[in-house]
Scaffold this motif. Sequence first.
Motif, PDB file in Angstrom:
ATOM      1  N   UNK A 173       0.871  -1.177   0.000  1.00  0.00           N
ATOM      2  CA  UNK A 173       0.000   0.000   0.000  1.00  0.00           C
ATOM      3  C   UNK A 173       0.903   1.220   0.000  1.00  0.00           C
ATOM      4  N   UNK A 174       0.296   2.395  -0.168  1.00  0.00           N
ATOM      5  CA  UNK A 174       1.101   3.619  -0.125  1.00  0.00           C
ATOM      6  C   UNK A 174       0.236   4.781   0.334  1.00  0.00           C
ATOM      7  N   UNK A 175       0.912   5.807   0.873  1.00  0.00           N
ATOM      8  CA  UNK A 175       0.244   7.029   1.291  1.00  0.00           C
ATOM      9  C   UNK A 175       0.637   8.155   0.348  1.00  0.00           C
ATOM     10  N   UNK A 176      -0.369   8.840  -0.208  1.00  0.00           N
ATOM     11  CA  UNK A 176      -0.153  10.030  -1.037  1.00  0.00           C
ATOM     12  C   UNK A 176      -0.372  11.261  -0.174  1.00  0.00           C
ATOM     13  N   UNK A 177       0.534  12.228  -0.278  1.00  0.00           N
ATOM     14  CA  UNK A 177       0.502  13.396   0.603  1.00  0.00           C
ATOM     15  C   UNK A 177       0.087  14.665  -0.129  1.00  0.00           C
TER      16      UNK A 177
END
Length: 456
Positions: A173-177
């Motif tokens: 998964x990943x977090x977009x900022x």
Amino acid sequence: MMDTNAPAGAVDNVSGVAAGKAEARPRLAYIMSRFPKISETFVLYEILALEAQGLQVEVFPLLREHQTISHPEAAAVVARAHYHPFLSWRILQAVLYFLLHRPIATLRVLLEVLRGTLASRNFFIGALGIFPKTVRFAYEMQRLGVEHVHAHFATHPALAALIVHRLTGIPFSFTAHGSDLHVDRCMLEHKVRAAAFAITISAFNREVMVQECGEELRQRIHVVHCGVDPAVFAPGAPDAHAGAGGSVLRLLCVASLEEVKGHRILIEACAELVARGVRLRCDLVGEGPQRRAIETQIEAAGLGDTVRLHGNLPRPVVSRMMAAADIFCLASVPTRDGKREGIPVVLMEAMATGLPVVSSRLSGIPELVEDGVVGVLVEPRDSLGLAAVLEQLAGDPDRRHALGQAGRRRVEMHFDLHQNARRLAALFVDHAVHETQRAGRCIQAAASYGPQVNDA
């Protein structure tokens, strides 16, 4: 505001990782661009908060950040982080291993990455640069028993997580900022489709991602806010007379010295305030590529005794400066190349300290700073409007205090680091439970069909 879109029951138990699922605590690997980076301390404190929930987190930075100032808590994480150069004998060993054992998967993911980034020179060159060391990451994660990979930022870290997933099958998964989402969305839809789920830090960002990736992927994109520790950023003793009756108004801005943070607008506002007879001191904390331009602007405006540059400072010093300030100001702007804020964590820190905040009506900032309730928002690049708001607050200590108290309550309710880490952990745990159940069903199906599965 706290919608994570997690499955029912995932975040019911705030005292544990997830209701009824405490036994499933997956071993995580975190990938980020640079570590430890003082302007991205939310990554460090998120890792520590997840470990406090009982999860194990291995750290795989794409680059080692060398800086003179770092937060004290970073040292222990740096000591155990998996740092690698762009090329080494250990990296070549890992590449050879996958070429021998998974040649088709290795060549396929290399082609996938190169084709996917071909339209963006920055991403293409970056992909070539990180590919070998990411293969090494995959090799080490496999041997460490990592069960889930999470990347911070939708750019090269998310690409690295995708590569690991293709080589090993480990879900990611990943977090977009902020700027990682708004400047160049190269392969964004591709990454979201390949990921187990994606996270972003604001509802505004989620809509940007849905618009880019398609409505059918909405349920795969979760909103989990960043957070701060209200125990660390605690209110100081208020000075009811600051900025009035001839005393000095103390302004504070903590931000990297780059265009998106709007320092030019803040300095213009300070010059206007001085011209109106407001006595003030403005402290700028941070470093960045625009330092020389900011110094020149301060000197040209005759504000050398009013606006002071402090460079990077560790968190305890910043916390004390916040406790001593009257107003926190972040005049963020969208840049010509498309950079935009997400929801700046430093605004959360200031609000937790009980400081009234003044910022820009931009991107996800209104999700944190409700205008007129917990702070004041002005239009981006409106230095005169900013000066007018600061002048009004300078002469109204009661309103400053009320805004500061409301801001503190908002952070405690919606932007508490530990509460949001529990929500993030619940997503990881729910996915781990789902994967375990899916594997169990596959094993049962194989047993039912017997030898026939070998014919498929």
